[in-house]
Design a protein around this motif. Structure first.
Motif, mmCIF file in Angstrom:
data_model
loop_
_atom_site.group_PDB
_atom_site.id
_atom_site.type_symbol
_atom_site.label_atom_id
_atom_site.label_comp_id
_atom_site.label_asym_id
_atom_site.label_seq_id
_atom_site.Cartn_x
_atom_site.Cartn_y
_atom_site.Cartn_z
ATOM 1 N N LEU A 293 0.473 -0.526 -0.177
ATOM 2 C CA LEU A 293 -0.727 -0.144 0.231
ATOM 3 C C LEU A 293 0.785 1.334 0.085
ATOM 4 O O LEU A 293 0.685 2.108 -0.052
ATOM 5 N N ASN A 294 2.184 0.998 0.666
ATOM 6 C CA ASN A 294 3.062 2.314 -0.232
ATOM 7 C C ASN A 294 2.451 3.207 1.372
ATOM 8 O O ASN A 294 2.183 4.139 0.754
ATOM 9 N N ILE A 295 1.971 2.608 2.412
ATOM 10 C CA ILE A 295 2.250 3.553 3.634
ATOM 11 C C ILE A 295 2.796 4.992 3.439
ATOM 12 O O ILE A 295 1.978 5.769 3.778
ATOM 13 N N ASP A 296 3.791 4.920 3.989
ATOM 14 C CA ASP A 296 4.712 6.187 4.161
ATOM 15 C C ASP A 296 4.936 6.640 2.698
ATOM 16 O O ASP A 296 4.707 8.563 3.366
ATOM 17 N N GLN A 297 4.561 6.589 1.878
ATOM 18 C CA GLN A 297 4.040 7.560 0.771
ATOM 19 C C GLN A 297 3.217 8.495 1.026
ATOM 20 O O GLN A 297 2.627 9.141 0.330
ATOM 21 N N LYS A 298 1.910 7.409 1.402
ATOM 22 C CA LYS A 298 0.814 7.894 1.098
ATOM 23 C C LYS A 298 0.511 8.957 2.437
ATOM 24 O O LYS A 298 -0.413 9.882 2.578
ATOM 25 N N LYS A 299 0.915 8.397 3.595
ATOM 26 C CA LYS A 299 1.372 9.852 4.344
ATOM 27 C C LYS A 299 1.910 10.861 4.216
ATOM 28 O O LYS A 299 1.044 11.640 4.343
ATOM 29 N N VAL A 300 2.797 11.153 2.995
ATOM 30 C CA VAL A 300 3.422 11.897 2.578
ATOM 31 C C VAL A 300 2.076 12.447 1.637
ATOM 32 O O VAL A 300 1.745 14.304 1.781
ATOM 33 N N GLU A 301 1.914 12.472 0.698
ATOM 34 C CA GLU A 301 0.679 12.009 -0.180
ATOM 35 C C GLU A 301 -0.648 13.105 0.939
ATOM 36 O O GLU A 301 -0.940 13.859 -0.119
ATOM 37 N N PHE A 302 -0.900 12.382 1.461
ATOM 38 C CA PHE A 302 -1.795 13.089 2.223
ATOM 39 C C PHE A 302 -2.071 13.932 3.041
ATOM 40 O O PHE A 302 -2.389 15.383 2.319
ATOM 41 N N GLU A 303 -0.855 14.710 3.333
ATOM 42 C CA GLU A 303 -0.641 16.750 3.933
ATOM 43 C C GLU A 303 -0.055 16.741 2.766
ATOM 44 O O GLU A 303 -0.437 18.049 3.239
ATOM 45 N N GLU B 193 -2.221 16.532 -0.442
ATOM 46 C CA GLU B 193 -3.422 16.470 -1.147
ATOM 47 C C GLU B 193 -4.034 17.783 0.220
ATOM 48 O O GLU B 193 -4.692 18.492 -0.086
ATOM 49 N N GLN B 194 -4.011 17.809 1.022
ATOM 50 C CA GLN B 194 -4.965 17.900 2.150
ATOM 51 C C GLN B 194 -4.343 19.868 2.072
ATOM 52 O O GLN B 194 -5.408 20.087 2.273
ATOM 53 N N LEU B 195 -3.470 19.952 2.250
ATOM 54 C CA LEU B 195 -2.866 21.302 2.083
ATOM 55 C C LEU B 195 -2.983 22.105 0.616
ATOM 56 O O LEU B 195 -4.050 23.415 1.122
ATOM 57 N N ARG B 196 -3.498 21.804 -0.216
ATOM 58 C CA ARG B 196 -4.422 22.098 -1.595
ATOM 59 C C ARG B 196 -5.395 22.152 -1.438
ATOM 60 O O ARG B 196 -6.113 23.529 -1.554
ATOM 61 N N THR B 197 -6.144 22.225 0.189
ATOM 62 C CA THR B 197 -7.638 22.092 0.688
ATOM 63 C C THR B 197 -8.031 23.106 1.295
ATOM 64 O O THR B 197 -8.166 23.936 1.259
ATOM 65 N N GLN B 198 -6.782 23.512 1.930
ATOM 66 C CA GLN B 198 -6.735 25.084 2.762
ATOM 67 C C GLN B 198 -6.660 26.238 1.858
ATOM 68 O O GLN B 198 -6.265 27.224 2.086
ATOM 69 N N ALA B 199 -6.191 26.166 0.421
ATOM 70 C CA ALA B 199 -5.761 27.510 -0.493
ATOM 71 C C ALA B 199 -6.995 28.124 -0.310
ATOM 72 O O ALA B 199 -8.186 27.702 -0.743
ATOM 73 N N PRO B 200 -6.610 29.879 -0.253
ATOM 74 C CA PRO B 200 -7.752 30.516 -0.202
ATOM 75 C C PRO B 200 -8.910 30.610 -1.133
ATOM 76 O O PRO B 200 -9.744 30.866 -0.880
#
Length: 376
Positions: A21-31, A33-40
């Motif tokens: 599942l590439n868990i370590d990579q998914k953790k980075v991806e999650f951070e 992709e979540q940052l993109r949702t905080q754009a004004p």
């Protein structure tokens, strides 16, 4: 009481999931992709925002699923060690083992659903084969089977079109399956011809009869997926819905019939796609749903072209006849067998009551793994 080898198997499979599942990579991806949702300006484009939120939730579910399995595996290790010190009972260790195995198997199964379309909702259509009453009764039995499976797995079903049989059963039926995860990914295993063998309740001599019905499953597109529909190729008819009771029946033309003149972009071959929808008494709502079903069909056709290019088998063009079936349901021999995987069960009543997970899992284990090998 479980053995040391069973404990080792749980720990190894959990570790393999971390890798697959590439868990370590998914953790980075999650951070990220979540940052993109905080754009004004994130919600300035609602469609794009919705697609992004869906992506974030998808990654989060994988991380949460693995975290749960890891937790259960660690708890099992502790319980196994505590048993040696007589701090827990055999039953407690076995219960922890069952919990860990269930979590691991569910995640392993979802990991087989790797294609983008697997996570989508689904459209399921059933057509009765030749044979009149027998085949139409069989088509209705299959409808009930899938509705029971959906109910047990938390999916919402909506019948968008139903053509009743002349005496019993149905000639055809279309329903959408929504509200859960991986509806299409799981149900794509049901595509094909289903064969019933039984002593007919409609035959005075009590003869053993064979009936066929075809099942077609396609992904249900949502607003985040762009599918081009050429307006010049669309035409509409309306008709009066038939059915039980109600003042609107046979008075208001609420049923809609959509015709789309499809042309294959590669071969130039032309075909009319026909969709009927009588889901509600509201004609505009029926038109909207019919258009959604058309887009789902067009998306599915594009998908099948991609699959054909990858040397996948396109199985939807077989005739509804002897020899082309994917599964046989032999009632008097108490046997249901899938001809693609060899998986079978004697629990005929359970299967007809919606217990088809064994068939789905066997299909995914055989075909999803071979697809994954092709991609690697």
């Amino acid at each position: 009481m479980i053995t040391a080898d069973q404990l080792k198997d749980v720990l190894e499979r959990t570790e393999k999931l971390h890798h697959y599942l590439n868990i370590d990579q998914k953790k980075v991806e999650f951070e990220e992709e979540q940052l993109r949702t905080q754009a004004p300006d994130f919600w300035d484009d609602p469609k794009r925002a919705e697609a992004q939120m869906k992506k974030v939730k998808g990654i989060e579910k994988w991380l949460e699923g693995y975290k749960q399995c890891r937790q259960y595996a660690d708890e099992l290790q502790l319980a196994f060690d505590y048993y040696k010190e007589e701090l827990v009972s055999e039953q407690e260790v076995d219960a922890d083992y069952d919990k860990a195995m269930k979590c691991i198997e569910e995640l392993e199964l979802k990991n087989m659903l790797r294609q983008d379309e697997d996570s989508m909702d689904a459209v399921l259509k059933i057509n009765s084969g030749a044979g009149g009453t027998e085949a139409q009764d069989w088509a209705q039995m299959l409808m009930r089977m899938y509705m029971r499976w959906c109910e047990a797995n938390g999916y919402k079903t909506t019948i968008t079109d139903l053509q009743p049989g002349e005496e019993v059963g149905i000639k055809s039926m279309t329903m959408t399956i929504e509200g859960g995860e991986y509806a299409y990914g799981f149900l794509k295993s049901e595509n094909g011809v289903h064969r019933l063998v039984r002593v007919s309740p409609y035959n005075a001599q009590g003869k053993r009869m064979t009936s066929f019905a075809s099942v077609f499953v396609t992904p249900l597109v949502d607003d985040t997926i762009e599918v081009y529909v050429d307006p010049a190729k669309v035409s509409w008819d309306t008709f009066r819905s038939s059915g039980a009771g109600g003042q609107n029946v046979n008075k208001v033309e609420s049923g809609v019939r959509l015709r789309y003149q499809y042309e294959d972009p590669d071969t130039g071959e032309k075909e009319e796609i026909l969709i009927e929808n009588t889901e509600t008494r509201d004609q505009p709502k029926n038109r909207e749903k019919a258009m959604k079903l058309l887009k789902s069909q067009l998306y599915d056709r594009a998908l099948k072209k991609q699959q054909a290019e990858k040397a996948k088998v396109e199985a939807n063009k077989k005739k509804i006849e002897w020899g082309s079936q994917i599964r046989s349901y032999v009632f008097d021999d108490r046997r249901v067998k899938d001809h693609r995987t060899g998986y079978q069960t004697s629990d005929v009543d359970g299967v007809m009551d919606g217990k088809i997970d064994g068939f789905i899992k066997a299909y995914l284990m055989e075909f999803a793994e071979s697809d994954a090998e092709k991609e690697n």
